[in-house]
Design a protein around this motif. Structure first.
Motif, PDB file in Angstrom:
ATOM      1  N   VAL A  59       0.181  -2.616  -3.586  1.00 22.80           N
ATOM      2  CA  VAL A  59      -0.444  -2.668  -2.267  1.00 22.80           C
ATOM      3  C   VAL A  59      -1.607  -3.642  -2.364  1.00 22.80           C
ATOM      4  CG1 VAL A  59      -1.665  -1.362  -0.503  1.00 22.80           C
ATOM      5  CG2 VAL A  59       0.123  -0.257  -1.851  1.00 22.80           C
ATOM      6  N   LYS A  60      -1.613  -4.614  -1.458  1.00 24.78           N
ATOM      7  CA  LYS A  60      -2.737  -5.553  -1.417  1.00 24.78           C
ATOM      8  C   LYS A  60      -3.652  -5.137  -0.282  1.00 24.78           C
ATOM      9  CE  LYS A  60      -0.310  -9.524  -1.851  1.00 24.78           C
ATOM     10  NZ  LYS A  60      -0.052 -10.900  -1.420  1.00 24.78           N
ATOM     11  N   LEU A  61      -4.880  -4.831  -0.621  1.00 22.04           N
ATOM     12  CA  LEU A  61      -5.818  -4.433   0.420  1.00 22.04           C
ATOM     13  C   LEU A  61      -6.488  -5.660   1.018  1.00 22.04           C
ATOM     14  CD1 LEU A  61      -7.555  -1.323  -1.134  1.00 22.04           C
ATOM     15  CD2 LEU A  61      -5.918  -1.385   0.723  1.00 22.04           C
ATOM     16  N   LEU A  62      -6.554  -5.678   2.329  1.00 22.41           N
ATOM     17  CA  LEU A  62      -7.180  -6.809   3.007  1.00 22.41           C
ATOM     18  C   LEU A  62      -8.222  -6.303   3.998  1.00 22.41           C
ATOM     19  CD1 LEU A  62      -3.908  -8.725   3.991  1.00 22.41           C
ATOM     20  CD2 LEU A  62      -5.330  -9.215   2.027  1.00 22.41           C
ATOM     21  N   GLY A  83      -8.108 -10.083   6.918  1.00 26.09           N
ATOM     22  CA  GLY A  83      -7.171 -11.029   6.352  1.00 26.09           C
ATOM     23  C   GLY A  83      -7.539 -11.511   4.960  1.00 26.09           C
ATOM     24  N   GLU A  84      -8.718 -11.095   4.457  1.00 27.47           N
ATOM     25  CA  GLU A  84      -9.141 -11.531   3.121  1.00 27.47           C
ATOM     26  C   GLU A  84      -8.888 -10.425   2.103  1.00 27.47           C
ATOM     27  OE1 GLU A  84     -10.472 -14.546   2.112  1.00 27.47           O
ATOM     28  OE2 GLU A  84      -9.789 -15.122   4.111  1.00 27.47           O
ATOM     29  N   PRO A  85      -8.419 -10.803   0.913  1.00 24.60           N
ATOM     30  CA  PRO A  85      -8.180  -9.790  -0.113  1.00 24.60           C
ATOM     31  C   PRO A  85      -9.468  -9.078  -0.504  1.00 24.60           C
ATOM     32  CG  PRO A  85      -7.363 -11.941  -0.825  1.00 24.60           C
ATOM     33  CD  PRO A  85      -8.053 -12.150   0.474  1.00 24.60           C
ATOM     34  N   ARG A 124       7.280  -0.560   5.281  1.00 24.09           N
ATOM     35  CA  ARG A 124       7.819  -1.665   4.486  1.00 24.09           C
ATOM     36  C   ARG A 124       8.744  -1.094   3.433  1.00 24.09           C
ATOM     37  NH1 ARG A 124       6.572  -4.523   7.710  1.00 24.09           N
ATOM     38  NH2 ARG A 124       4.772  -5.882   7.960  1.00 24.09           N
ATOM     39  N   GLU A 171       6.055  -5.981  -1.902  1.00 23.74           N
ATOM     40  CA  GLU A 171       4.611  -5.789  -1.890  1.00 23.74           C
ATOM     41  C   GLU A 171       4.147  -5.524  -0.473  1.00 23.74           C
ATOM     42  OE1 GLU A 171       2.203  -8.681  -3.889  1.00 23.74           O
ATOM     43  OE2 GLU A 171       3.709  -8.931  -5.458  1.00 23.74           O
ATOM     44  N   ASP A 205       0.986  -5.499   2.333  1.00 24.34           N
ATOM     45  CA  ASP A 205      -0.367  -5.864   2.741  1.00 24.34           C
ATOM     46  C   ASP A 205      -0.926  -4.743   3.606  1.00 24.34           C
ATOM     47  OD1 ASP A 205      -0.096  -8.200   1.454  1.00 24.34           O
ATOM     48  OD2 ASP A 205      -0.056  -9.490   3.217  1.00 24.34           O
ATOM     49  N   ASP A 211      -4.017  -4.106   5.819  1.00 22.57           N
ATOM     50  CA  ASP A 211      -5.205  -4.703   6.409  1.00 22.57           C
ATOM     51  C   ASP A 211      -5.996  -3.640   7.175  1.00 22.57           C
ATOM     52  OD1 ASP A 211      -7.097  -6.165   7.898  1.00 22.57           O
ATOM     53  OD2 ASP A 211      -5.846  -7.948   7.786  1.00 22.57           O
TER      54      ASP A 211
END
Length: 575
Positions: A386-389, A392-394, A426, A431, A433, A435
């Motif tokens: 999981v990419k935390l944003l 829109g920025e990591p 998803r 992966e 995102d 946000d």
RNA sequence: GCGCCCUUAGCUCAGUUGGAUAGAGCAUCGGUUUUCUAAACCGAGGGUCAGAGGUUCGAAUCCUCUAGGGCGCGCCA
């Protein structure tokens, strides 16, 4: 009941009958003959590809076969009004008028069970999260927790028996490091000793919380001799850590049925017993491994060790069961744990793993095959990162400082419903995102609100009519009529059982939020048409515009509710 | 080097065990509300499904190879 599968079976039987009468030849593999919903632009309710599949075996063009089939379809199924041929070889089936009445009545009757696929009742064990009891759950665990929970709900919905399990790794060097970290924090508080700058220790602030709690409990009086208090301190620290995890899980709406402790397996000598058993089957031997590839390491020591022959089961190398100090490896006790699962007579074992454990799948599957004589299949599902944003920025996190975002942080900031829906929206194999800003938005961009909003709108119609959505609606005497927009919604409603079937056979719960989103999009669109043309409004002069629409709304609400229940997301009646 | 996953519209992603003209959302542009909840809707533009072969009536989907990205690969759990 699944309408399409029903007709698939019926049509297959008819085809077999026709073959007996030498009217057609059937190919050897009939599985590719399917009945499904035609594409959007088609008006038919069902479509069958039989003409295409049969073309070769009969040495005829699909259109010729279609002519033959069409005749027999109409003769055999009285409810078919019309059957059209469409290139390249589909038969589009239209039903007589009362079709919707029959099927809506059925959907409404089934209610909370509509869509359930009760083909096979099995006993499942599903292990998920199983994070080390050394601190709060982070975002990655969170995804595993939610996917595991949703899969459990899905399988339960289909009538299976599920045991949700958490394996607590309360043994091994990580735990020693954890307990020592707590100890250092205690000394920091009581004696003002600086917390050591040691990479093996846990620097997170939550350790301070655990330390404070232990001091408050006063079960340990004197902290001067670490060795002497170790057992007590370990027990207490682990107890608190497990509580933290349970709280995190409950914030996510996840509740495991069973917590299995690694330390207990070792205490009961289950590991030894299991390894003995494997030894008798010649899956265990003493030997040496080759040095690992990849980055060169200085501390590689070539030595004799107890190994499991996982290469007998497609693993790349055999795997160690004991460490240099002769204690069991994690793998050894995990084998014992899986032996224990097998003993409990589950039909299917499922493990939900994080992406960083991908390399582990082969060896544990190998162990399960060895332990069960290849009888039990272990299904491993991997959840990707999981990419935390933010905007829109990591998101920057420092593992070194231990300042990671926890599951609890997520729930506190965006709410349980959003976290669950987004995490399930998803494919688990891709992966994700996440946000923060989009998830807190109350708009179409946030799909959970969009779906909930549809449900609330349906409820508002019932409220305006002073009707209770939970109560039965009697429309036996009504003649139900629907316009083409309504039929579009109804066709999507018919697709629900198929969505459930695919989701559960593939263990892919993400298909459900995707489906629900599509479904409610049709509803929202239709709703707005009422603003332009009164004909399409549900209510005119405080009365239902067309009673058929109550049946439609009721069926729609059933599907939304059933779907959201599987996801574990609430459906408020008013928003 | 090896294993697993991924590559589809400018961006984020769906895509039914191979099926009809590859779909959504965001972003861009243009419209819609005397309201059953505008937290909404409609329309337009936008595609070499990473690339090359193969399997077949038919491939985003299956196979092989190539390129790019992620994760993993010590007796750590």
């Amino acid at each position: 009941m699944n309408l399409f599968l029903d007709y698939q079976v019926k049509i297959l039987l008819l085809l077999k009958k026709l073959e007996k009468k030498n009217i057609i030849n059937l190919p050897s593999n009939l599985r590719s003959i399917v009945v499904e919903l035609p594409p959007k632009d088609q008006d038919a309710i069902m479509s069958c590809n039989a003409a295409m599949i049969l073309a070769k075996a009969n040495q005829k063009a699909p259109s010729e076969i279609a002519e033959i089939l069409k005749k027999h379809f109409l003769n055999n199924f009285n409810e078919f009004e019309k059957v059209d041929f469409a290139k390249p070889g589909f038969l589009n089936i239209f039903f007589r008028n009362d079709f919707w009445k029959i099927h809506l009545r059925d959907i409404i009757k089934q209610g909370p069970a509509y869509g359930a696929n009760k083909i096979s009742k099995k006993k499942y064990n599903i292990e998920f999260v199983s994070a080390n009891p050394t601190g709060p759950l982070h975002v990655g665990h969170c995804r595993g927790a939610i996917i595991g929970d949703a899969i459990s709900n899905l399988l339960k919905f289909n009538g299976n028996v599920i045991t949700k399990e958490y394996y607590v790794n309360d043994y091994g060097s990580q735990i020693k490091n954890f307990v020592f970290s707590v100890y250092c924090r205690i000394l920091e508080i009581t004696e003002n000793k600086t917390f050591p700058n040691n990479l093996n220790l846990y620097p997170g602030i939550y350790i301070v919380g655990i330390a404070k709690k232990i001091l408050k409990n006063k079960t340990i009086k004197n902290f001067s001799n670490y060795e002497r208090i170790y057992n007590k301190l370990a027990k207490e620290s682990l107890g608190i850590a497990v509580e933290i995890i349970k709280n995190d899980l409950s914030a996510l709406g996840v509740k495991h049925d069973n917590f299995v402790y690694e330390s207990k397996l070792i205490k009961n000598a289950l590991v030894q017993k299991t390894i003995n058993k494997l030894e008798k089957q010649n899956f265990v031997y003493r030997g040496k491994l080759l040095a690992p590839k990849g980055e060169l390491t200085n501390d590689w020591k070539d030595r004799q060790q107890l190994l499991f022959k996982s290469t007998d089961f497609t693993d790349d190398i055999d795997r160690p069961l004991t460490k240099a100090d002769q204690s069991w490896t994690y793998f050894a006790s995990d084998i014992a744990y899986h032996a224990n699962k097998i003993d409990r007579k589950f039909n299917v074992l499922i493990n939900i793993l994080g992406a960083d454990h991908t390399g582990y799948i082969k060896r544990i599957s190998a162990a399960v095959s060895a332990l069960s004589n290849n009888k039990i299949n272990l299904i491993c599902k991997v959840t990707q990162l999981v990419k935390l944003l933010r905007k829109g920025e990591p998101f920057k996190m420092s593992k070194r400082k231990g300042d990671y975002i926890t599951a609890k942080d997520l729930v506190d900031e965006v709410g349980k419903d959003s976290v669950r829906f987004i995490m399930l929206n998803r494919s688990n194999e891709a992966e994700l995102d996440f946000d923060f800003d989009k998830v807190t938005e109350k708009s179409k961009e946030n799909p959970v609100f969009y779906v909930q909003y549809a449900y609330a709108r349906i409820n508002s119609i019932f409220r305006s009519l002073h009707l209770d959505i939970e109560k039965k609606i009697n429309f036996n005497k009504e003649h139900l009529t629907f316009n083409k927009y309504e039929i579009e919604i109804l066709k999507k409603v018919l697709e629900w059982p198929k969505c459930v079937t695919i989701s559960s056979t593939k263990l892919e719960p993400h298909r459900i939020p995707v489906y629900l989103y599509d479904l409610v999009t049709l509803f929202h669109a239709y709703w707005n048409m009422g603003k332009i043309n009164e004909e399409y409004r549900f209510i005119i002069n405080n009365k239902i515009n067309n009673k058929s629409r109550l049946a439609l709304l009721k069926a729609l609400s059933i599907v939304i509710k059933n779907g959201m229940s599987i996801l574990g997301v609430s459906t408020p009646k008013r928003m």
